[in-house]
Design a protein around this motif. Structure first.
Motif, short mmCIF file in Angstrom:
data_model
loop_
_atom_site.label_atom_id
_atom_site.label_comp_id
_atom_site.label_asym_id
_atom_site.label_seq_id
_atom_site.Cartn_x
_atom_site.Cartn_y
_atom_site.Cartn_z
N HIS A 261 -1.71 -5.71 -12.49
CA HIS A 261 -1.21 -5.60 -11.12
C HIS A 261 0.00 -4.68 -11.02
O HIS A 261 0.22 -4.07 -9.97
CB HIS A 261 -0.88 -6.99 -10.57
N VAL A 262 0.79 -4.60 -12.06
CA VAL A 262 1.95 -3.70 -12.03
C VAL A 262 1.47 -2.28 -11.80
O VAL A 262 2.03 -1.52 -10.98
CB VAL A 262 2.76 -3.80 -13.34
N GLU A 263 0.43 -1.89 -12.50
CA GLU A 263 -0.08 -0.52 -12.40
C GLU A 263 -0.92 -0.33 -11.14
O GLU A 263 -0.70 0.63 -10.38
CB GLU A 263 -0.92 -0.20 -13.63
N ALA A 264 -1.85 -1.24 -10.89
CA ALA A 264 -2.79 -1.04 -9.79
C ALA A 264 -2.09 -1.11 -8.44
O ALA A 264 -2.35 -0.29 -7.54
CB ALA A 264 -3.90 -2.10 -9.86
N ASP A 265 -1.18 -2.08 -8.25
CA ASP A 265 -0.59 -2.27 -6.94
C ASP A 265 0.45 -1.22 -6.60
O ASP A 265 0.76 -1.01 -5.43
CB ASP A 265 0.00 -3.67 -6.84
N ALA A 266 0.99 -0.55 -7.60
CA ALA A 266 1.88 0.58 -7.32
C ALA A 266 1.12 1.69 -6.61
O ALA A 266 1.66 2.40 -5.76
CB ALA A 266 2.49 1.09 -8.62
N VAL A 267 -0.17 1.85 -6.96
CA VAL A 267 -1.03 2.82 -6.29
C VAL A 267 -1.51 2.27 -4.95
O VAL A 267 -1.53 2.97 -3.93
CB VAL A 267 -2.23 3.17 -7.18
N HIS A 268 -1.88 1.01 -4.93
CA HIS A 268 -2.42 0.40 -3.72
C HIS A 268 -1.40 0.36 -2.59
O HIS A 268 -1.78 0.35 -1.41
CB HIS A 268 -2.87 -1.03 -4.02
N GLU A 269 -0.12 0.33 -2.91
CA GLU A 269 0.92 0.22 -1.89
C GLU A 269 0.78 1.32 -0.83
O GLU A 269 0.79 1.05 0.37
CB GLU A 269 2.30 0.29 -2.54
N GLN A 270 0.65 2.56 -1.28
CA GLN A 270 0.55 3.67 -0.34
C GLN A 270 -0.81 3.69 0.37
O GLN A 270 -0.90 3.99 1.56
CB GLN A 270 0.78 4.99 -1.08
N ILE A 271 -1.86 3.36 -0.37
CA ILE A 271 -3.19 3.31 0.25
C ILE A 271 -3.21 2.27 1.36
O ILE A 271 -3.73 2.52 2.46
CB ILE A 271 -4.26 2.99 -0.81
N ALA A 272 -2.64 1.10 1.10
CA ALA A 272 -2.67 0.00 2.07
C ALA A 272 -1.86 0.34 3.32
O ALA A 272 -2.30 0.08 4.44
CB ALA A 272 -2.15 -1.28 1.43
N ALA A 273 -0.69 0.91 3.14
CA ALA A 273 0.18 1.19 4.28
C ALA A 273 -0.36 2.32 5.14
O ALA A 273 -0.39 2.22 6.38
CB ALA A 273 1.59 1.51 3.80
N HIS A 274 -0.78 3.40 4.51
CA HIS A 274 -1.15 4.61 5.25
C HIS A 274 -2.65 4.72 5.50
O HIS A 274 -3.10 4.76 6.65
CB HIS A 274 -0.63 5.84 4.50
N ASP A 275 -3.43 4.77 4.43
CA ASP A 275 -4.87 5.01 4.59
C ASP A 275 -5.58 3.82 5.23
O ASP A 275 -6.53 4.01 6.00
CB ASP A 275 -5.51 5.31 3.23
N LEU A 276 -5.15 2.62 4.89
CA LEU A 276 -5.79 1.42 5.44
C LEU A 276 -5.22 1.07 6.81
O LEU A 276 -5.88 1.21 7.83
CB LEU A 276 -5.65 0.26 4.47
N CYS A 277 -3.97 0.63 6.82
CA CYS A 277 -3.40 0.12 8.07
C CYS A 277 -3.06 1.24 9.06
O CYS A 277 -3.25 1.08 10.27
CB CYS A 277 -2.17 -0.72 7.76
N GLY A 278 -2.56 2.36 8.55
CA GLY A 278 -2.26 3.46 9.45
C GLY A 278 -3.50 3.99 10.13
O GLY A 278 -3.53 4.23 11.34
N SER A 279 -4.57 4.17 9.34
CA SER A 279 -5.83 4.66 9.90
C SER A 279 -6.46 3.64 10.85
O SER A 279 -7.02 4.00 11.90
CB SER A 279 -6.80 5.00 8.78
N PHE A 280 -6.39 2.37 10.49
CA PHE A 280 -6.94 1.33 11.35
C PHE A 280 -6.21 1.31 12.70
O PHE A 280 -6.84 1.23 13.76
CB PHE A 280 -6.85 -0.03 10.68
N ALA A 281 -4.87 1.37 12.66
CA ALA A 281 -4.10 1.33 13.90
C ALA A 281 -4.40 2.56 14.77
O ALA A 281 -4.44 2.46 16.01
CB ALA A 281 -2.61 1.25 13.58
#
Length: 331
Positions: A261-281
């Protein structure tokens, strides 16, 4: 998974019906406190996951069951509104990623990860793993409810995150499976849901929150915000958990879940904020406030859970409800 032991009148009536000891669900949901409420919700929700041993799958969509679940959900929602306020109206869709970052930055929850890194005993860490097993043995499943309910760039981003959660299609790399190695190191029961009876309402509430958001299409923005909050606050605590386990003698298998999770979630942080939630909004601007509400709820409910555990430990007590997890002395 075996049906759990009741914690009040409503959960008792529900469990009696599902087990065949009674014929009718309660007509009015007057809960005997938070333990009764959250166990009732958990039992209802599990009907839509892997179910209960000996319980007919048709109960999942039974009208009476849905009425009871709705009453419990409304009670839970009311407590969430009291905790973080209602979803903000008129939130700026373009500002969602920045607003998520502000929510995460402002979070000042109890220092559970720091305690586990530097102070927790073997038995306390084992209790922590016991609590988390209720979620981690089905990790990612509640957020996957959102997949058929969104489209476009947001859907692709969610698939990217979930693919990592499910080990890229390799069973042994699934996060649900990696956590079993941590549990094995502590000599815990690896069965799905084995410790539901052992954990209190705060732990069940953490799990119920994801189902409350994920299982309703109208709350699809909330479950995405919840996931974003988790991904944006995961990397550093998991590093602390891994280091705490190493301090206690944990081997590579024991720490693999947290190291991953240390490695994976460091990458997921930006995907979740921008590509996921930003695109959804951007695609569904009317639900931008729901995304932020989901993130706030995720952090607030987790904070209450962490505080409840630290309070019991600081008082020299166990954070578990019963003795199904016997203390084990290290070394």
């Amino acid at each position: 998974m075996q049906l759990p032991t009741a914690r009040g009148r409503i959960s008792a009536a529900l469990i009696d019906v599902l087990s065949g000891r009674a014929a009718k669900l309660p007509a009015f949901a007057r809960f005997d406190g938070e333990e009764d409420l959250h166990l009732t919700l958990f039992v209802c929700y599990e009907l839509a996951y892997r179910g209960w041993d000996g319980v007919d799958d048709r109960w999942e969509w039974d009208p009476g069951m849905l009425r009871l679940r709705t009453a419990a959900e409304n009670r839970f929602l009311g407590s969430l509104y009291d905790l973080v306020g209602e979803p903000p109206a008129g939130a700026d869709p373009a500002a969602v990623p920045a607003a998520l970052a502000e929510i995460v930055e402002a979070d000042d929850g109890p220092g559970l990860s720091g305690y586990l890194r530097g102070r927790a005993t073997y038995d306390q860490f084992r209790e922590f793993v016991t609590h988390r097993s209720v979620y981690h043995l089905r990790e990612a499943d509640p957020h996957s409810w959102a997949l058929p309910r969104i489209g476009g760039r947001a859907k692709a981003a969610l698939v990217e995150i979930q693919t990592d959660e499910y080990g890229g299609g390799v069973e042994r790399r699934m996060h649900q499976e990696l956590f079993k190695s941590t549990m094995s190191w502590f000599d815990l029961d690896l069965a799905y849901g084995a410790y539901v009876d052992s954990v209190g309402a705060p732990t069940l509430a953490v799990n119920n929150l994801m189902s409350l958001f994920g299982m309703h299409r109208r709350r699809r923005g909330m479950i995405l915000g919840h996931l974003a909050a988790y991904e944006m606050t995961s990397s550093l605590p998991n590093r602390s958990y891994a280091n705490g386990l190493r301090r206690l003698g944990g081997d590579a298998d024991a720490t693999a879940f947290y190291d991953e999770h240390v490695e994976a979630d460091a990458v997921h942080e930006q995907i979740a904020a921008h590509d996921l939630c930003g695109s959804f909004a951007a695609a569904e601007p009317a639900l931008a406030g729901d995304v932020l509400f989901g993130a706030r709820c995720a952090l607030a409910v987790d904070s209450l859970w962490a505080g409840s555990i630290l309070d019991t430990w600081n008082a020299g007590a166990s954070s578990l409800r019963d003795h199904t997890v016997e203390p084990v002395l290290a070394g």
